[in-house]
Write a protein that holds these residues in place. Structure first.
Motif, mmCIF file in Angstrom:
data_model
loop_
_atom_site.group_PDB
_atom_site.id
_atom_site.type_symbol
_atom_site.label_atom_id
_atom_site.label_comp_id
_atom_site.label_asym_id
_atom_site.label_seq_id
_atom_site.Cartn_x
_atom_site.Cartn_y
_atom_site.Cartn_z
ATOM 1 N N VAL A 31 62.434 94.364 16.224
ATOM 2 C CA VAL A 31 62.250 93.914 14.841
ATOM 3 C C VAL A 31 63.410 93.011 14.418
ATOM 4 C CG1 VAL A 31 62.099 94.639 12.427
ATOM 5 C CG2 VAL A 31 60.885 95.923 14.173
ATOM 6 N N LYS A 32 64.605 93.388 14.782
ATOM 7 C CA LYS A 32 65.773 92.562 14.431
ATOM 8 C C LYS A 32 65.664 91.182 15.079
ATOM 9 C CE LYS A 32 68.969 96.428 13.695
ATOM 10 N NZ LYS A 32 70.150 97.168 14.207
ATOM 11 N N LYS A 33 65.155 91.147 16.305
ATOM 12 C CA LYS A 33 64.973 89.857 16.973
ATOM 13 C C LYS A 33 63.920 89.026 16.235
ATOM 14 C CE LYS A 33 66.777 88.514 19.898
ATOM 15 N NZ LYS A 33 67.914 87.537 19.951
ATOM 16 N N LEU A 34 62.842 89.662 15.772
ATOM 17 C CA LEU A 34 61.807 88.944 15.024
ATOM 18 C C LEU A 34 62.343 88.408 13.699
ATOM 19 C CD1 LEU A 34 58.703 91.299 15.516
ATOM 20 C CD2 LEU A 34 59.404 89.335 16.897
ATOM 21 N N SER A 35 63.314 89.105 13.124
ATOM 22 C CA SER A 35 63.885 88.666 11.840
ATOM 23 C C SER A 35 64.635 87.352 11.964
ATOM 24 C CB SER A 35 64.830 89.743 11.284
ATOM 25 O OG SER A 35 66.074 89.756 11.976
ATOM 26 N N TRP B 109 63.650 96.467 7.432
ATOM 27 C CA TRP B 109 62.967 96.205 8.696
ATOM 28 C C TRP B 109 61.490 96.589 8.594
ATOM 29 C CZ3 TRP B 109 66.119 93.028 10.467
ATOM 30 C CH2 TRP B 109 67.497 93.267 10.513
ATOM 31 N N ASP B 110 61.197 97.665 7.871
ATOM 32 C CA ASP B 110 59.795 98.044 7.661
ATOM 33 C C ASP B 110 59.059 96.964 6.865
ATOM 34 O OD1 ASP B 110 60.153 100.447 8.975
ATOM 35 O OD2 ASP B 110 60.609 101.567 7.153
ATOM 36 N N SER B 111 59.700 96.469 5.827
ATOM 37 C CA SER B 111 59.060 95.453 4.978
ATOM 38 C C SER B 111 58.892 94.136 5.726
ATOM 39 C CB SER B 111 59.882 95.222 3.707
ATOM 40 O OG SER B 111 61.157 94.668 4.011
ATOM 41 N N LEU B 112 59.773 93.875 6.706
ATOM 42 C CA LEU B 112 59.680 92.630 7.469
ATOM 43 C C LEU B 112 58.380 92.575 8.277
ATOM 44 C CD1 LEU B 112 61.078 89.997 8.425
ATOM 45 C CD2 LEU B 112 61.978 91.308 10.346
ATOM 46 N N ALA C 205 51.200 97.416 14.564
ATOM 47 C CA ALA C 205 51.674 96.404 13.618
ATOM 48 C C ALA C 205 52.891 95.679 14.184
ATOM 49 C CB ALA C 205 52.024 97.054 12.282
ATOM 50 N N LEU C 206 53.766 96.411 14.845
ATOM 51 C CA LEU C 206 54.936 95.791 15.474
ATOM 52 C C LEU C 206 54.494 94.864 16.600
ATOM 53 C CD1 LEU C 206 57.925 95.405 15.980
ATOM 54 C CD2 LEU C 206 57.949 97.582 17.240
ATOM 55 N N ALA C 207 53.527 95.322 17.414
ATOM 56 C CA ALA C 207 53.021 94.475 18.500
ATOM 57 C C ALA C 207 52.397 93.205 17.946
ATOM 58 C CB ALA C 207 51.994 95.257 19.328
ATOM 59 N N ASN C 208 51.606 93.348 16.899
ATOM 60 C CA ASN C 208 50.963 92.195 16.286
ATOM 61 C C ASN C 208 51.982 91.221 15.694
ATOM 62 O OD1 ASN C 208 49.291 91.384 13.307
ATOM 63 N ND2 ASN C 208 48.590 90.710 15.299
ATOM 64 N N ILE D 34 66.488 86.263 6.454
ATOM 65 C CA ILE D 34 67.563 87.206 6.199
ATOM 66 C C ILE D 34 68.926 86.536 6.255
ATOM 67 C CG2 ILE D 34 67.552 87.926 8.619
ATOM 68 C CD1 ILE D 34 68.473 90.093 5.572
ATOM 69 N N VAL D 35 69.085 85.555 7.142
ATOM 70 C CA VAL D 35 70.369 84.860 7.252
ATOM 71 C C VAL D 35 70.693 84.109 5.964
ATOM 72 C CG1 VAL D 35 71.607 83.016 8.450
ATOM 73 C CG2 VAL D 35 70.284 84.675 9.766
ATOM 74 N N ASN D 36 69.705 83.386 5.430
ATOM 75 C CA ASN D 36 69.934 82.655 4.181
ATOM 76 C C ASN D 36 70.156 83.599 3.002
ATOM 77 O OD1 ASN D 36 70.098 79.994 4.825
ATOM 78 N ND2 ASN D 36 67.995 79.485 4.308
ATOM 79 N N ILE D 37 69.420 84.722 3.010
ATOM 80 C CA ILE D 37 69.598 85.718 1.943
ATOM 81 C C ILE D 37 71.031 86.243 1.948
ATOM 82 C CG2 ILE D 37 68.931 88.026 1.184
ATOM 83 C CD1 ILE D 37 66.100 87.390 2.157
ATOM 84 N N LEU D 38 71.516 86.598 3.137
ATOM 85 C CA LEU D 38 72.877 87.124 3.242
ATOM 86 C C LEU D 38 73.913 86.067 2.901
ATOM 87 C CD1 LEU D 38 72.593 89.298 6.494
ATOM 88 C CD2 LEU D 38 72.670 90.095 4.129
ATOM 89 N N ARG D 39 73.673 84.852 3.349
ATOM 90 C CA ARG D 39 74.632 83.775 3.058
ATOM 91 C C ARG D 39 74.715 83.525 1.555
ATOM 92 N NH1 ARG D 39 75.688 78.140 3.082
ATOM 93 N NH2 ARG D 39 77.492 77.633 4.391
#
Length: 581
Positions: A494-498, A99-102, A556-559, A3-8
């Motif tokens: 989720v944001k932390k996982l991103s 976030w859902d798609s992530l 799914a989030l736990a996994n 996501i960081v590279n996408i935004l940059r």
């Protein structure tokens, strides 16, 4: 998906559009433009300093530039909103659908989530440990060994081809001391009442060498000519000590690709060959160097000697190649060794050395510049000391080693995985305290326990879900149809996982694997907060009876969290625990 590279990329595309429309001038340097998670949640999901950087470079008002960039950033697919804050920071809010798609992406990619190929197959020579083959590895070697191995794993994960190399110092005076010490231990084993000479290696660790020498040769070594005897002891002792060192490394889950012998290099006339190359380049001459500055040296004698013109490459002084007796200085084999690295075609050369080698950095950089026929990235990473603490006291002595705590001593206290994680909880250039009692504690202050506990909790949850036929999901893609929005603590996780792909890239780019240990601790913290959270309906649960779709989303989030933790620990060379001890 980084996501960081996408935004940059989106930000830089906006800048390019503004340049084309001649609303701003082309900036000369965009390297300082960063996209990062803001410290305060109300400032959005990500923040960028692009307007601040361009404002300074173009002598313009950052807020004016910020407004222009903001108008160019489309709000489709990923971006939900962009706002201007303070002197010119752009805050970006991400669309909830992302976030859902992530989560789907993490589960679909599994072990490859976060993988990057920016190394593009470039060859890396990574030299680390390189301890003298005169004894087992000790605490002073552990940190550099773990750091080097973790860095190698990280660089391979992002597309480099890494050769992990150990430089065997088997050509110096220390080998003579080893031979003499082993011989005296051999005589003692025979029953001779004889003390070790003052300049011998202390400790008991060479007694097994002497005993095996006696088993093979009996009393024969006492009766043969000294030169032949020392040759036998040298070869026997070096072979034995290198087996011990390989075993010590293996106990830390480290396996080298290449052991490079200094003596073999010397015997091949590699030093003379390297000096011939430098002579042809006009970089070797006979001259007199000044006495070392800062102290009065009563034994200093100005004399003409062979010198390497290293000052041409920003070194402090030109470096001596030969001693007064005609033998090579310590620097001469180093020079030839690094010339050999370049001859083998490496694109990146990294030396990991102890902090006491800081004075070597400038001369080694000079050597690389002198020999390089193509652009070669070279870096020396200095590893600071480790202080071992138990019962609030610093441990300093080992009977087996004499002056050091051996790796095997440490392994009697804690596992190799614990050692590896702790050694990577600080930047390599910062001194580190290894508190054994803390590492054995079951608390969040113990980062090894804290991260593993998160992994074990998830393993338990998924195991129970499997027993209830709720896991694994039949189709990961079905998560796209979810109707339950992420709650606050879930969204935080989720944001932390991103962040994982960017953590990998930055850790590899700056050769700092400790960033991964930091990050995993943050992931564990976010997960534990979610696991222990409460809401109006009661405590948070991953498994809720009669709520199949809700459970699927939460599992799914736990996994996804478990995948990131497992991938991170793998890069650190650590096997995650499924059950806590």
């Amino acid at each position: 998906m980084d996501i960081v590279n996408i935004l940059r990329d989106k930000i830089l595309n906006s800048v390019d559009e503004l340049v084309e429309e001649k609303k701003i001038q082309q900036p000369l340097n965009i390297d300082n433009i960063v996209v990062e998670r803001p410290k305060k949640q109300h400032q959005g999901d990500y923040s960028t300093n692009v307007a601040m950087v361009l404002g300074k470079a173009l002598s313009s008002n950052p807020r004016d530039i910020g407004e222009l960039i903001k108008s160019k950033m489309g709000y489709e697919d990923i971006i939900d909103a962009v706002s201007l804050d303070g002197p010119g920071f752009l805050n970006i809010k991400i669309n909830l659908k992302f976030w859902d798609s992530l989560i789907i992406e993490i589960m679909s990619n599994d072990k490859s989530y976060g993988e990057d190929r920016f190394g593009s197959g470039r060859k890396v020579n990574l030299e680390f440990v390189s301890a003298n083959p005169t004894g087992p590895l000790h605490l002073g070697h552990v940190r550099g060994a773990v750091f080097g191995d973790a860095l190698a794993r990280l660089l391979e994960f992002v597309g480099f081809k890494v050769t992990k190399e150990y430089y065997v110092n088997d050509g110096g005076a220390q080998i003579g001391i080893l031979v003499r010490t082993v011989y005296y231990r051999y005589l003692q084993t025979l029953g001779d009442d004889i003390a070790l000479p003052e300049d011998s290696y202390p400790g008991d660790y060479l007694l097994p060498v002497a005993e095996k020498l006696l088993d093979k040769y009996g009393k024969e070594l006492k009766n043969i000519e000294e030169f032949e005897r020392d040759k036998i002891i040298r070869n026997f002792s070096l072979e034995y000590m290198m087996k011990v060192i390989r075993s010590d490394l293996a106990s830390l889950n480290i396996e080298m690709d290449n052991f490079f012998s200094e003596q073999t290099m010397i015997n091949s006339n590699a030093i003379e060959t390297a000096l011939s190359t430098l002579k042809d380049k006009g970089l070797i001459y006979n001259g007199i160097i000044e006495a070392p500055k800062g102290k009065t040296h009563t034994d200093w004698e100005a004399r003409e000697q062979m010198l390497f013109k290293s000052t041409k490459f920003d070194d402090d002084i030109d470096r001596p190649i030969k001693k007064s007796d005609g033998s090579w200085t310590y620097f001469a084999p180093d020079l030839a060794y690094h010339a050999d690295k370049l001859k083998r075609g490496f694109d990146v050369v990294i030396d990991i050395l102890g902090a006491d080698h800081s004075g070597y950095v400038s001369r080694l950089k000079a050597v690389i510049k002198a020999f390089a026929e193509k652009r070669v990235e070279f870096e020396v990473k200095l590893v600071q000391l480790v202080k071992l603490i138990k019962n609030e006291k610093v441990l300093k002595m080992s009977k087996r080693a004499g002056d050091y705590i051996l790796i095997q001593d440490l392994l009697e206290e804690v596992s190799s995985d614990f050692i590896r994680f702790v050694m990577l909880t600080r930047n390599n250039d910062v001194p580190l305290e290894f508190d054994i009692d803390l590492m054995l504690s079951k608390s969040k202050d113990n980062p090894v326990f804290y991260v593993n506990y998160a992994h074990a909790r998830i393993t338990s949850v998924l195991k129970r879900a499997k027993e209830l036929n709720m896991w694994p999901l039949s189709k990961v893609e079905d998560l796209e149809k979810r109707t339950f929005p992420l709650i606050e603590n879930e969204l935080t996780l989720v944001k932390k996982l991103s962040e994982w792909p960017n953590v990998v890239r930055q850790s590899a780019k700056f050769h700092e694997p400790h960033r991964i240990a930091f990050y995993l601790n943050e992931v564990a913290s976010s997960f534990h907060s979610l696991y222990q959270s409460s809401y109006e309906s009661g405590s948070y649960r991953f498994i809720v009876e009669g709520a199949q779709e809700l459970c699927a989303n939460r599992l799914a989030l736990a996994n996804s969290t478990q995948i990131v933790i497992k991938n991170g620990l793998s890069l650190l060379g650590i096997v995650p625990l499924d059950e806590m001890y």
